[in-house]
Design an enzyme around this catalytic site. Sequence first.
Site, mmCIF file in Angstrom:
data_model
loop_
_atom_site.group_PDB
_atom_site.id
_atom_site.type_symbol
_atom_site.label_atom_id
_atom_site.label_comp_id
_atom_site.label_asym_id
_atom_site.label_seq_id
_atom_site.Cartn_x
_atom_site.Cartn_y
_atom_site.Cartn_z
ATOM 1 N N ASN A 73 0.827 -1.195 0.000
ATOM 2 C CA ASN A 73 0.000 0.000 0.000
ATOM 3 C C ASN A 73 0.863 1.248 0.000
ATOM 4 O O ASN A 73 1.977 1.246 0.535
ATOM 5 C CB ASN A 73 -0.941 0.023 1.207
ATOM 6 C CG ASN A 73 -0.302 0.688 2.412
ATOM 7 O OD1 ASN A 73 -0.286 1.921 2.528
ATOM 8 N ND2 ASN A 73 0.274 -0.110 3.307
ATOM 9 N N CYS A 134 6.552 5.750 8.242
ATOM 10 C CA CYS A 134 5.728 5.512 7.061
ATOM 11 C C CYS A 134 6.577 5.648 5.800
ATOM 12 O O CYS A 134 7.182 6.692 5.571
ATOM 13 C CB CYS A 134 4.557 6.491 6.979
ATOM 14 S SG CYS A 134 3.578 6.208 5.487
#
Lengths: 317, 268
Positions: A73, A134
């Site tokens: 993702n 992230c």
Amino acid sequence: MNAGDVDLTARLGPLVLKNPVATASGTFGYGLEFTDYVSLASLGAITVKGLSLRPCLGNPPPRICETDAGMLNAIGLQNIGVEAFLTEKLPELHARGATVIANVWGDTEDEFRSVVERIGDDPRVAAIELNVSCPNVVKGGMVFGNDPAALGALVSAVRPLARRPLIVKLSPNVTDIVACARAAVDAGADVLSLINTLVGLAIDLETREPKIGFTTGGLSGPAIRPVAVRMVWEVRRALPGVPLFGIGGIETAENVVEFLIAGADAVQVGTASFRDPGLAGRLVREVAEWCARHGVQRSSDLVGTLKTRPRAEHRYA
Amino acid sequence: MPVNETLRILRTVRYDAKHYSLFLQAGRVGPATLPGQFAMLQAGDGLRPYLRRAFSVADVATLAGVPCIEFVVRVVGVGTEALGRFAEGTPIPVLGPLGTPFPIDDLRVSDRVALVAGGIGLAPLVLLARRLAERGVPADLFYGGRNESEVLKRPDFERLLGAPRCRYATDDGSLGRRGLVTDLLQAALDAGTTYRRVFACGPQAMFRTLAALLARTGTDASFALESEMACGFGVCLGCVVPGRDGRFLTVCKEGPCLPPSAIDWGAV
């Protein structure tokens, strides 16, 4: 022994959870999306989607693709912002009895500080988890998470403002996870979460383009579990007193137990909640049943009980 | 409210090597489903495919007297391939009904609507045709496919809507007019037919042409969009499409049925 007799309490320094099964940020929305499938109060904790100072729109699609035993993702940290979370989501989460971990991020140290300051000492937030890892934004999280010195500096800057227990979620995209863990703890982290996603690339052979718009994405799901278990074990061994959340590809009660044995005090269920939104709730019961079947009175008795053999040096024939 | 339950396969009907209908027990998902909504189906409990797959609910009816829910599937990858191979009686984890349905509550008998299907996009239009027929709302079907054998569920559409109201276009001219389904609709609009609303489902190129056509004529419309999604209930944020307002819209929750005017087609 019955499952009901098992003590599932998980103690992570200042953060005490009713059981060791929590949910991972980015895979559980703001929690309220799951109320049709699981009682939020029954979970050890829920970790909400990474919150930034201002709402964030995220990356242009395509954002996800399935891979073998997992997915990639690059959502790009789309979220409603800390303000909307506190006013629109947190009251209902609290009313439902959820133990809430607020995952937060920023593009800069100042933004991290501002989000943490905004949460303040709100007692409805059980802990704050810093997302320094992230991989899916141009700026932001991973700038800090890839380098122990930068990570230490960020945690030091945020620590004095954090008035709730402070969790730091580590990136696995590093050479030495222990160095990062140590930097975060030395700078004042109460708890560590590991791991975030591993950077991956999947290619559409017909177009020869990346399957994901951001080119690379974060790999999650059962494919990464052995890497996560190994990193939890390494950090536990190097920093035995530091409370840990284990994260990575958890699907079953056996997977939870494996993380506990490796050294996690609790776990966060991630991508599996996409596949089955009721899973985390079932895992709470199934971990208790596993413990009962194995005569384990307290699930915390399993933590860090890995028996390793001395590694033999190789021999030539 | 969506239900997370396990439903058994009642029957799998193959149309050709690439297409089949999967009939499951209706469970609680079936009766709760509105036209345009979808369900997430898990093909086996293994790790490949790992994620559930999103399918429009094609129909909610009965099969030999047993309440059932039907999905019409085109084989495009490992998930759709696996789902078609299971034996009768195999339990399939199902999450549904999900998403925003086609808006039909305001339609009256005096209204006339159009259903536009491209390829496998027929799927959500069968249940829509059924519900419109029950309400007595007249509906014209425009259905395009590669060839006659890829135009599926024709008997159902013709029974529900009336055969004269069903028009077809195929790439090779083997059924109906040779050409695109959007040409069929264009011809009807040019001939002076007006529609209260156009409901459509099909490939990206069809949506794009149709959106431009309907914007020109100012026709109200609802498109059932398709996107890869991991969860189906607004959490993974993987299925988004760019909205006209600069935001990203979730196909699973704000959609799948959205007015084409809400979407930034230039950015899709």
